[in-house]
Design a protein around this motif. Structure first.
Motif, PDB file in Angstrom:
ATOM      1  N   UNK A 175      -4.449   5.985 -12.995  1.00 13.04           N
ATOM      2  CA  UNK A 175      -3.501   4.888 -12.799  1.00 13.04           C
ATOM      3  C   UNK A 175      -2.444   5.264 -11.761  1.00 13.04           C
TER       4      UNK A 175
ATOM      5  N   UNK B  96       4.772  -3.709   0.163  1.00 11.48           N
ATOM      6  CA  UNK B  96       4.543  -4.204  -1.188  1.00 11.48           C
ATOM      7  C   UNK B  96       4.879  -3.103  -2.182  1.00 11.48           C
ATOM      8  N   UNK B  97       5.191  -3.506  -3.401  1.00 12.14           N
ATOM      9  CA  UNK B  97       5.317  -2.522  -4.466  1.00 12.14           C
ATOM     10  C   UNK B  97       3.920  -2.137  -4.925  1.00 12.14           C
ATOM     11  N   UNK B  98       3.838  -1.184  -5.822  1.00 10.39           N
ATOM     12  CA  UNK B  98       2.546  -0.890  -6.422  1.00 10.39           C
ATOM     13  C   UNK B  98       2.203  -1.960  -7.439  1.00 10.39           C
ATOM     14  N   UNK B  99       1.036  -1.823  -8.072  1.00 10.69           N
ATOM     15  CA  UNK B  99       0.618  -2.818  -9.058  1.00 10.69           C
ATOM     16  C   UNK B  99       1.668  -2.954 -10.150  1.00 10.69           C
TER      17      UNK B  99
ATOM     18  N   UNK C 291      -1.443  -7.548  -9.982  1.00 12.09           N
ATOM     19  CA  UNK C 291      -0.401  -8.204  -9.209  1.00 12.09           C
ATOM     20  C   UNK C 291       0.614  -7.180  -8.737  1.00 12.09           C
ATOM     21  N   UNK C 292       1.037  -7.265  -7.498  1.00  9.97           N
ATOM     22  CA  UNK C 292       2.158  -6.457  -7.022  1.00  9.97           C
ATOM     23  C   UNK C 292       3.246  -7.430  -6.581  1.00  9.97           C
ATOM     24  N   UNK C 293       4.286  -6.919  -5.919  1.00  7.73           N
ATOM     25  CA  UNK C 293       5.355  -7.818  -5.488  1.00  7.73           C
ATOM     26  C   UNK C 293       4.903  -8.707  -4.336  1.00  7.73           C
TER      27      UNK C 293
ATOM     28  N   UNK D  17      -4.105   4.851  -8.375  1.00  5.25           N
ATOM     29  CA  UNK D  17      -4.326   3.442  -8.049  1.00  5.25           C
ATOM     30  C   UNK D  17      -3.012   2.771  -7.668  1.00  5.25           C
TER      31      UNK D  17
ATOM     32  N   UNK E  80      -2.239   3.452  -4.170  1.00  6.80           N
ATOM     33  CA  UNK E  80      -3.121   2.769  -3.216  1.00  6.80           C
ATOM     34  C   UNK E  80      -2.778   1.277  -3.124  1.00  6.80           C
ATOM     35  N   UNK E  81      -2.498   0.645  -4.279  1.00  8.71           N
ATOM     36  CA  UNK E  81      -2.271  -0.802  -4.263  1.00  8.71           C
ATOM     37  C   UNK E  81      -1.099  -1.187  -3.365  1.00  8.71           C
ATOM     38  N   UNK E  82      -0.111  -0.304  -3.241  1.00 13.00           N
ATOM     39  CA  UNK E  82       1.015  -0.650  -2.379  1.00 13.00           C
ATOM     40  C   UNK E  82       0.621  -0.596  -0.900  1.00 13.00           C
ATOM     41  N   UNK E  83      -0.489   0.088  -0.584  1.00 14.65           N
ATOM     42  CA  UNK E  83      -0.917   0.161   0.814  1.00 14.65           C
ATOM     43  C   UNK E  83      -1.880  -0.953   1.204  1.00 14.65           C
ATOM     44  N   UNK E  84      -2.371  -1.706   0.236  1.00 22.62           N
ATOM     45  CA  UNK E  84      -3.380  -2.727   0.529  1.00 22.62           C
ATOM     46  C   UNK E  84      -2.763  -4.090   0.827  1.00 22.62           C
ATOM     47  N   UNK E  85      -1.446  -4.135   0.921  1.00 22.49           N
ATOM     48  CA  UNK E  85      -0.792  -5.424   1.087  1.00 22.49           C
ATOM     49  C   UNK E  85      -1.232  -6.136   2.356  1.00 22.49           C
TER      50      UNK E  85
ATOM     51  N   UNK F 166       1.309  -9.434  -3.397  1.00 24.44           N
ATOM     52  CA  UNK F 166       0.017 -10.130  -3.479  1.00 24.44           C
ATOM     53  C   UNK F 166      -0.597  -9.960  -4.853  1.00 24.44           C
TER      54      UNK F 166
END
Lengths: 137, 208
Positions: A40, A56-59, B129-131, A43, A46-51, B133
């Motif tokens: 977690x 973006x923040x993380x998930x 969900x993130x801030x 992940x 990574x999620x903050x880089x996929x914006x 997307x």
């Protein structure tokens, strides 16, 4: 509605606190929880880089078909993760209160070493009064 | 409410299709050899031998009599019917497309395994969900994964992913004798498929 579990993940991705409340999820070993927490942590980065649009923040919320994980990232990099049923609406408030309890009962404790597993009766007690048996109306 | 992008992965973990709408931060062109041809012209690596592709043995029509658009061959640049021209690589920011596609796949696969392990049942991962997307996943019984990025406050887009699957995907990919599924060397992009998805997405009430 139910709260299944609370995790605290330190800034290096190690699981420092894990506790189950209501039944409903699989019973895992502490080793499996450690692996999941590490995953977690990765992940989340990574999620903050996929914006698709700027930063973006993380998930923040991860949803399955019947459970969701709400993640609170604190300013110091410690993550609080709450596992709840999909319909649970109090997750954000509970996480904020758990963070307060952590600040009071763990960080102010002179015998606690930062980033190490939390073994504190005071913290356990405050989490118990906050979440109880995990059944929320 | 808006929709940013769509990725389709096959059961061999390969990205076979990509399309985007309102992305302000576009991925860089993929590095040659790291993605299949026929995924998306917007992110395909630049090649100097574009003309060679047009003379592939499958193209039995003369190039001056018409253009085959039901096949996912790359037509010469002049015959592009629908696609916006690819932006030059220096204007886009962020990761190269091939790396981005792999990261997206890695995230949905890890989250799927995590949800499955935590629930102890055969439960699917649905969205996160993130801030900035929200990412939605729809997996078909044949192992195709449809991934869509949209507005963080929007409702579930699973119905739309399912519509793309039972509409354009079945019509222009599965029932298309010229489209190569499961080839492990080509994507599934073709003009009809792309235009049909575009129509579906733009026709939504949630699309601005």
């Amino acid at each position: 509605m139910a709260i299944y579990g609370l995790w605290v993940i330190n800034k290096a991705g190690g699981l420092v606190y894990q506790r189950n409340f209501a039944d409903g999820l699989a019973q895992l070993t502490s080793n499996e929880y450690l692996v999941l927490a590490g995953t977690l942590h990765g992940i989340h980065a990574i999620t903050s880089r996929l914006s698709p649009i700027g930063s973006s923040s993380g998930a923040h919320v991860i949803e399955g078909e019947s459970l969701k994980m709400t993640i609170l990232l604190t300013a110091t990099g410690t993550k609080f993760v709450l596992l709840t049923s999909l319909a649970e609406t109090s997750a954000d408030a509970v996480l904020q209160k758990a963070y307060e309890a952590y600040s009071d009962a763990v960080m102010k404790n002179p015998f606690y070493t930062p980033e190490m597993p939390i073994r504190s009766e005071g913290f356990d007690l405050r989490i118990s009064t906050l979440i109880g048996d995990g059944r929320t109306s | 409410m808006t929709i940013y992008s769509l990725y389709i992965y096959d059961r061999h973990c390969e990205c076979v299709y990509y399309q985007d709408w309102h992305r302000t931060k576009r991925p860089k062109q993929a590095i040659e050899g790291n993605i299949f041809p026929g995924v998306s012209r917007a992110v395909a690596p630049y090649t100097s031998d574009m003309n060679m592709v047009a003379q592939s043995p499958r193209n039995t029509l003369l190039s001056n009599t018409g253009v085959i658009i039901a096949v996912n061959e790359e037509p010469p640049p002049s015959s592009s019917l629908h696609n916006a021209p690819a932006p030059p690589p220096q204007s886009s920011t962020g990761l190269p497309f091939d790396e981005e596609a792999k990261l997206v796949y890695g995230v949905i696969l890890s989250l799927r395994n995590m949800i499955r392990k935590l629930s102890g049942k055969d439960e699917q991962f649905v969205n996160y969900r993130t801030s900035a997307y929200k990412l939605h996943v729809y997996e078909t019984a044949s192992g195709y994964k449809f991934v869509m990025l949209g507005d963080p406050n929007g409702d579930s887009l699973r119905f739309l992913l399912r519509q793309i699957y039972i509409g354009p995907f079945l019509e222009y990919v599965v029932r298309n004798p010229l489209a190569t599924m499961d080839s492990r060397e080509r994507g599934i992009d073709n003009e009809y498929f792309r235009a049909s998805i575009d129509r579906l997405v733009r026709g939504l009430s949630v699309f601005p």
